[in-house]
Scaffold this motif. Sequence first.
Motif, short mmCIF file in Angstrom:
data_model
loop_
_atom_site.label_atom_id
_atom_site.label_comp_id
_atom_site.label_asym_id
_atom_site.label_seq_id
_atom_site.Cartn_x
_atom_site.Cartn_y
_atom_site.Cartn_z
N THR A 68 -4.65 0.82 9.87
CA THR A 68 -3.31 0.25 9.85
C THR A 68 -2.30 1.30 10.28
N ILE A 69 -1.49 0.95 11.28
CA ILE A 69 -0.42 1.83 11.72
C ILE A 69 0.88 1.36 11.09
N SER A 70 1.68 2.32 10.65
CA SER A 70 2.98 1.99 10.08
C SER A 70 3.99 3.03 10.55
N ARG A 71 5.26 2.73 10.35
CA ARG A 71 6.28 3.62 10.88
C ARG A 71 7.43 3.77 9.91
N ASP A 72 8.10 4.93 10.04
CA ASP A 72 9.34 5.19 9.33
C ASP A 72 10.36 5.55 10.40
N ASN A 73 11.16 4.58 10.80
CA ASN A 73 12.08 4.79 11.91
C ASN A 73 13.09 5.90 11.63
N ALA A 74 13.53 6.00 10.40
CA ALA A 74 14.54 7.00 10.05
C ALA A 74 14.01 8.42 10.24
N LYS A 75 12.69 8.57 10.12
CA LYS A 75 12.08 9.90 10.25
C LYS A 75 11.36 10.08 11.58
N ASN A 76 11.42 9.08 12.46
CA ASN A 76 10.65 9.13 13.72
C ASN A 76 9.20 9.50 13.46
N THR A 77 8.63 8.84 12.49
CA THR A 77 7.27 9.17 12.03
C THR A 77 6.41 7.92 12.01
N VAL A 78 5.16 8.09 12.39
CA VAL A 78 4.18 7.01 12.26
C VAL A 78 3.00 7.53 11.46
N TYR A 79 2.34 6.59 10.82
CA TYR A 79 1.17 6.90 10.00
C TYR A 79 0.00 6.04 10.47
N LEU A 80 -1.19 6.56 10.29
CA LEU A 80 -2.39 5.79 10.57
C LEU A 80 -3.28 5.86 9.35
N GLN A 81 -3.36 4.76 8.62
CA GLN A 81 -4.25 4.66 7.48
C GLN A 81 -5.60 4.19 7.97
N MET A 82 -6.61 5.00 7.76
CA MET A 82 -7.95 4.70 8.26
C MET A 82 -8.88 4.50 7.07
N ASN A 83 -9.38 3.28 6.93
CA ASN A 83 -10.30 2.93 5.85
C ASN A 83 -11.66 2.57 6.43
N SER A 84 -12.66 2.55 5.55
CA SER A 84 -14.03 2.18 5.96
C SER A 84 -14.45 2.96 7.19
N LEU A 85 -14.23 4.25 7.16
CA LEU A 85 -14.51 5.08 8.33
C LEU A 85 -16.00 5.12 8.64
N LYS A 86 -16.29 5.19 9.94
CA LYS A 86 -17.66 5.23 10.43
C LYS A 86 -17.87 6.52 11.22
N PRO A 87 -19.11 6.97 11.33
CA PRO A 87 -19.37 8.18 12.13
C PRO A 87 -18.83 8.07 13.55
#
Length: 124
Positions: A68-87
């Motif tokens: 899931t990608i999300s953003r904080d416009n006020a901080k010019n920042t994006v996040y990538l939450q990575m679950n169920s990771l695979k090799p």
Amino acid sequence: QVHVMESGGGLVQAGGSLRLSCAASGSIFAIVAMGWYRQTPGKQRDLVATVNAGGGYNYADNVKGRFTISRDNAKNTVYLQMNSLKPEDTAVYYCLATGYSTTHAGARERFDHWGQGTQVTVSS
């Protein structure tokens, strides 16, 4: 001048989670889009997920439902939450920021700026 900095990579077991962060800073007038791409040795850099200023999201098929990608416009920042990771998610993850900066002369200038990358390793 614009700087893009990623953080949050590391080593995790299969099935685990990681959260990546990417912050753009400098003489930014406006962000058009930010996103994540990944690359393994000898292969091209592939899209993982992007989000644009209008709130539009785009995901690669092989991460849908897990990342899931999300953003904080006020901080010019994006996040990538990575679950169920695979090799096969093991790669260097790069952040790309696209937008307009303000030059010393006060003009607007388009930029597409990559971060230095952060390693994500998923062990089986």
